[in-house]
Enzyme design. Structure first.
Site, PDB file in Angstrom:
ATOM      1  N   GLU A   1       0.847  -1.193   0.000  1.00 40.06           N
ATOM      2  CA  GLU A   1       0.000   0.000   0.000  1.00 40.06           C
ATOM      3  C   GLU A   1       0.883   1.244   0.000  1.00 40.06           C
ATOM      4  O   GLU A   1       0.411   2.354   0.221  1.00 40.06           O
ATOM      5  CB  GLU A   1      -0.933   0.009   1.207  1.00 40.06           C
TER       6      GLU A   1
ATOM      7  N   CYS B   1      -3.248  -3.348   4.604  1.00 46.31           N
ATOM      8  CA  CYS B   1      -2.306  -4.415   5.000  1.00 46.31           C
ATOM      9  C   CYS B   1      -2.677  -5.778   4.426  1.00 46.31           C
ATOM     10  O   CYS B   1      -2.035  -6.779   4.741  1.00 46.31           O
ATOM     11  CB  CYS B   1      -2.231  -4.479   6.521  1.00 46.31           C
TER      12      CYS B   1
ATOM     13  N   HIS C   1      -1.856 -10.323  11.798  1.00 40.63           N
ATOM     14  CA  HIS C   1      -1.413  -8.999  11.365  1.00 40.63           C
ATOM     15  C   HIS C   1      -1.190  -8.200  12.645  1.00 40.63           C
ATOM     16  O   HIS C   1      -2.051  -8.187  13.529  1.00 40.63           O
ATOM     17  CB  HIS C   1      -2.482  -8.331  10.488  1.00 40.63           C
TER      18      HIS C   1
END
Ligand code: ACO
Length: 465
Positions: free
Chosen positions: A89, A123, A250
């Site tokens: 990103e 993410c 994550h």
């Protein structure tokens, strides 16, 4: 290498390569510098150090470094790659992909027949890239070659309460059949939804717009949904944490990972508290019987109780996977795969063989999946994989800790020079790991030139210059 047209067996990760910047700032020092109460970043967020890039590194250089390091290690040659996917990103160009920049590393081999392109959603891009690459290997389009997936990002926030949750890093993953880490078929739960919890509407800035509280709510609620779907089986018996040997998350900050694991136990408990209450693993949690899951996201009593109850399992099954998250910070798309690399670096092959590793991927906006790997029962194959990441603790130790004031100056410089053209970066090359690619210059047409610092993977592993 398998070339048959049958559905190949054990499609998954054959090799891993990890790269993060050599410069970091210490969270205890940052607490003092930011004037917040001692313990907020270290205990409250669970962080220790935060990796950051000088103006010498950008998304291209991080990806060039991690892919070249993997090639240097000899696990695969450029001409053996048939698909290359990048999840990121960190956008420096609205049209030209990072993948196209990486094709420079294939030029000498003459291999230009490489499918795949970049994937973006906060993410989650790395996970989507991984799913795409695995699907290619299982499809009629597969030509028998490897797929390479790169997840990489530079996570930086404007000064303020989100800044200590930054980080940076890149993970390259070589995919193919007969893998020591095989994607488990049918074991996938996905939840996608529209939300403005974290997004980057200002294309001239590296910084996101963040609603911190909403992002945490979205993360935990998405995890609940993914867990329910991941664990639902045709025999109507929902899978529980007992059947998950290790779990990677994550990791925007480590405290959220601890809370997440506790919340998975809460999910199990609310679905089926018996017969484990009173004397079993849920002893002492009886007062939470009958609670509605969706009403517990910010309930401190519930959170504390399940954090405590899940701690022994967390320490064994999740803790080892938090090494890079705690020491480097949020690497956005690379964060989950940094967790996987941490687990592999800290566990012995004998402790991993035949085990299930659950993976929770979350990208704001939002996209999320919970899926799993089965670790091969072949100790030698697993040892080969763990050896490729066993140097990570040493690599972390060889970093340069930069005082917070210097870090703030570097953030200011990045802010002022982001997208500047022409531009000549000023940071010292000595601050980079051996073998790192770095930005040499940006010309007046925004074309970026990179050079590589001398030294390769063996010097990197020993933390040498
Ligand atoms: N000692 C110990 N703990 C402390 C102290 C102290 N001195 N001071 C505060 N704390 C605790 C707080 O109680 C809180 O813990 P809790 O949440 O368990 O109650 C924790 O430290 C953080 O303190 P807050 O005041 O809640 O922090 P703040 O609101 O300033 O910022 C946040 C935290 C929202 C995570 C911010 O850093 C942020 O916006 N980060 C980016 C968004 C993010 O990472 N979201 C996660 C998912 S999306 C993604 O990956 C980008």
């Amino acid at each position: 290498m398998e070339t048959s047209r049958q559905w190949p067996d054990r499609v998954g990760i054959l090799a891993l390569e990890v790269y993060f910047p050599r410069t970091c700032v210490n969270h205890t020092e940052l607490e003092t510098f930011d004037g917040c109460s001692a313990g907020k970043y270290t205990i409250g967020l669970g962080q220790t150090n935060m990796g950051f890039c000088t103006d010498r590194e950008d998304i291209h250089s991080l990806c060039l470094t991690v892919v070249q390091n993997m090639f240097d290690r000899g696990v695969a040659r450029p001409d053996e790659i048939g698909r290359l996917e990048v999840g990121t990103e960190t956008i420096v160009d609205k049209s030209k992909s990072v993948k196209s920049v990486l094709m420079q590393l294939f030029a000498a081999s003459g291999n230009t027949s490489v499918e795949g392109i970049d994937t973006t959603n906060a993410c989650y891009g790395g996970t989507s890239a991984l799913f795409n690459a695995a699907a290619w290997i299982e499809s009629s389009a597969w030509d028998g070659r490897y797929a390479l997936v790169v997840a990489a990002d530079i996570a930086v926030y404007a000064s303020g309460n989100a800044r200590p949750t930054g980080g940076a890093g890149a993970v390259a993953m070589l995919l193919g059949p007969n893998a020591p880490l095989a994607l488990e078929r049918g074991m996938r739960g996905t939840h996608m939804e529209h939300a403005y919890d974290f997004y980057k509407p200002d294309l001239s800035s590296e910084y996101p717009v963040v609603d911190g509280r909403l992002s945490i709510q979205c993360y935990l609620t998405a995890m609940d949904k993914c867990y329910q779907r991941f664990g639902s089986r045709t025999d109507k018996k929902q899978l529980t944490l007992d059947e998950i040997d290790f779990a990677c998350f994550h990791s925007p900050f480590t405290k959220l990972v601890q809370k997440s694991y506790g919340r998975l136990m809460l999910n199990d408990f609310l679905r089926d508290p018996s017969p484990n209450t009173s004397s079993g693993k849920y002893a002492g949690l009886e007062s939470f019987l009958g609670r509605k899951l969706e009403e517990t996201v910010f309930d401190k009593d519930v959170e504390k109780a399940f954090l405590k109850a899940s701690k022994p399992m967390y320490d064994e099954r999740v803790g080892p996977g938090t090494l890079l998250g705690t020491q480097v910070g949020n690497m956005y798309t690379a964060s989950l795969y940094g967790s996987l690399a941490s687990l592999l670096a800290l566990k012995k092959p004998e402790q991993l063989v035949g085990k299930r590793i659950a993976m929770f991927s979350y990208g704001s906006g939002l996209a999320s999946s919970l899926y799993s790997f089965n670790v091969s029962s072949d100790v030698a194959a697993v040892a080969k994989l763990t050896t490729s990441v066993s140097h990570l603790p040493k690599m972390l130790e060889s970093r340069t800790k930069v005082p917070p004031a210097e870090f703030a100056k570097m953030m200011k410089l990045r802010e002022e020079t982001h997208h500047l053209a022409p531009y000549k970066p000023v940071a010292d090359i000595d601050l980079l790991y051996p073998g790192a690619y770095y930005l040499a210059s940006v010309d007046d047409k925004h074309r970026r030139q990179y050079e590589r610092k001398a030294g390769g993977t063996s010097r990197l592993e020993n933390g040498q210059d």
